[in-house]
Design an enzyme around this catalytic site. Structure first.
Site, mmCIF file in Angstrom:
data_model
loop_
_atom_site.group_PDB
_atom_site.id
_atom_site.type_symbol
_atom_site.label_atom_id
_atom_site.label_comp_id
_atom_site.label_asym_id
_atom_site.label_seq_id
_atom_site.Cartn_x
_atom_site.Cartn_y
_atom_site.Cartn_z
ATOM 1 N N ARG A 137 -33.553 -54.462 -4.004
ATOM 2 C CA ARG A 137 -33.112 -53.587 -3.002
ATOM 3 C C ARG A 137 -32.215 -52.190 -3.577
ATOM 4 O O ARG A 137 -32.640 -50.923 -3.215
ATOM 5 C CB ARG A 137 -32.047 -54.167 -1.951
ATOM 6 C CG ARG A 137 -31.638 -53.328 -1.086
ATOM 7 C CD ARG A 137 -32.562 -52.362 -0.498
ATOM 8 N NE ARG A 137 -33.810 -52.919 0.005
ATOM 9 C CZ ARG A 137 -35.085 -52.154 0.170
ATOM 10 N NH1 ARG A 137 -35.185 -50.880 0.045
ATOM 11 N NH2 ARG A 137 -36.194 -52.926 0.513
ATOM 12 N N LYS A 172 -25.977 -28.715 -1.262
ATOM 13 C CA LYS A 172 -26.057 -29.808 -0.197
ATOM 14 C C LYS A 172 -26.805 -31.042 -0.554
ATOM 15 O O LYS A 172 -28.070 -31.326 -0.235
ATOM 16 C CB LYS A 172 -26.700 -29.018 0.935
ATOM 17 C CG LYS A 172 -26.131 -27.925 1.278
ATOM 18 C CD LYS A 172 -26.870 -27.084 2.443
ATOM 19 C CE LYS A 172 -26.005 -25.799 3.055
ATOM 20 N NZ LYS A 172 -26.720 -25.232 4.183
ATOM 21 N N LYS A 204 -19.594 -16.270 -1.388
ATOM 22 C CA LYS A 204 -20.271 -16.499 0.037
ATOM 23 C C LYS A 204 -19.401 -15.848 1.013
ATOM 24 O O LYS A 204 -18.002 -15.183 0.614
ATOM 25 C CB LYS A 204 -20.309 -17.831 0.485
ATOM 26 C CG LYS A 204 -21.348 -18.761 -0.417
ATOM 27 C CD LYS A 204 -21.376 -19.981 -0.309
ATOM 28 C CE LYS A 204 -21.964 -20.529 1.126
ATOM 29 N NZ LYS A 204 -23.304 -20.030 1.294
ATOM 30 N N GLU A 233 -23.546 -13.288 -1.939
ATOM 31 C CA GLU A 233 -24.178 -13.448 -0.567
ATOM 32 C C GLU A 233 -24.040 -12.006 0.153
ATOM 33 O O GLU A 233 -22.883 -11.569 0.266
ATOM 34 C CB GLU A 233 -23.738 -14.544 0.078
ATOM 35 C CG GLU A 233 -24.306 -14.957 1.504
ATOM 36 C CD GLU A 233 -23.544 -15.891 2.403
ATOM 37 O OE1 GLU A 233 -23.974 -17.117 2.275
ATOM 38 O OE2 GLU A 233 -22.903 -15.809 3.141
ATOM 39 N N ASP A 254 -28.834 -13.468 2.904
ATOM 40 C CA ASP A 254 -28.377 -14.641 4.135
ATOM 41 C C ASP A 254 -28.796 -14.155 5.486
ATOM 42 O O ASP A 254 -28.466 -13.219 6.153
ATOM 43 C CB ASP A 254 -27.147 -14.848 4.082
ATOM 44 C CG ASP A 254 -26.549 -16.060 4.802
ATOM 45 O OD1 ASP A 254 -27.302 -17.198 4.575
ATOM 46 O OD2 ASP A 254 -25.518 -15.672 5.614
#
Length: 319
Positions: A137, A172, A204, A233, A254
């Site tokens: 597994r 992410k 950002k 960004e 963006d």
């Protein structure tokens, strides 16, 4: 980050050292892979419910009860659906660790990054039956997850073929599994963004607010870390113009329309590497690429990838 080596068809590993050598060839951190595998095995063999007559050893109680200690088996890892395979050496590490000092033979029949169809035998494992079933597994969880990321990435690579744009991942990722997920992206033909916050700067919107503007934020990073790559960004053409004038050479566009991106890229094509981000999907991949951006950021190839269904089939048992 450059493309990494993948195992050759027919690679055979007969223990942990062989698998370690393959992980190194794959460009993976061996110690980190071993930690991932050990923590995953600890979830299955965490010491709860230890049976007294097993002398306190952490075991798979079902396998111990149903399989004689010295039985051996041959099993195949088989694709239950089409996809792109990655992480075979990581699965091999699980089997090798569970084998311990008992003989084990692990043969990879395909290379990482290979497209396969339903029913393809990916790997054959020979060894102690209890060890194989104990490892099953955890090995499948890891290779299925990594192959799922590779499959999602390959869909983007295919969609962008011939456009001049490349798909790139983000941070992410699943906590603790970033290294494997980013490896899967590379194996499938995608590109990696930074691995960690210290590898490169990405300015950002919240950094822009904190610094008082995109240009002050860019200059602050350049002054503090002059040798690191910096991406900024931007959400407007005016920000892009100001950043280019300040010396920025990698800009993330963006949530812009294709029309906006086309005009911006056309104005600064010779000076800047542009990356599109936000609200992107396979349905509009070619349209976004037509803007001229060199990179397309897709967090979904890691954070939303479905696992690839892979199973272990025991095909022979010998006492």
């Amino acid at each position: 980050m450059s493309e990494q080596a993948v195992p050759a068809t027919g690679s055979t590993w007969t223990g942990v050292d062989d698998v370690r050598a393959q992980l190194t060839a794959d460009g993976l951190d061996v110690a980190a892979c071993e930690l991932i595998v050990q923590e995953a095995l600890d979830e299955d063999l965490g010491g709860r419910g230890v049976v007294p007559d097993l002398t306190g050893e952490r075991v798979d109680v079902t396998s111990v009860a149903t399989v004689p200690a010295e039985d051996t088996a041959v099993g195949d890892l088989v694709a239950r659906q089409p996809g792109t395979v990655a992480g075979l050496a990581v699965a091999g590490l699980v089997f090798a660790v569970c084998a311990g000092d008992r003989p084990v033979r692990i043969t990879a029949h395909v290379v990482d990054g290979t497209r396969v169809e339903t029913g393809t035998v990916l790997m054959t494992v020979e060894g102690n039956t209890r060890a194989l079933l104990t490892a099953e597994r955890t090995a499948l969880n890891l290779v299925s997850l990594v192959s799922g990321v590779a499959t999602a990435t390959r869909a983007w690579v295919d969609a962008l073929d011939g456009t001049g744009a490349r798909v790139r991942d983000s941070r992410k990722t699943t906590p603790g599994l970033r290294m494997l997920q980013k490896y899967a992206v590379r194996a499938a033909g995608g590109l990696n963004h930074r691995m960690a916050l210290s590898d490169a700067a990405l300015i950002k919107d919240n950094h822009v607010i904190a610094a008082g503007g995109v240009v002050p934020a860019y200059r602050a990073v350049r002054e503090r870390f002059p040798d690191l790559p910096v991406q900024v960004e931007a959400t407007t053409a005016e920000q892009v113009d100001a950043l280019v004038a300040a010396g920025a050479r990698e800009i993330l566009l963006d949530n812009m329309s294709v029309e906006q991106m086309t005009a911006i890229v056309s104005a600064h094509r010779e000076q800047v590497v542009f990356e599109a981000s936000g609200g992107l999907g396979l349905a509009n991949a070619i349209e976004v690429a037509s803007s001229g951006v060199q990179l397309i950021a897709v967090g979904a190839i890691t954070h939303s990838a479905k696992i690839m269904d892979i199973a272990l089939d025991l095909r022979s048992l010998t006492a």
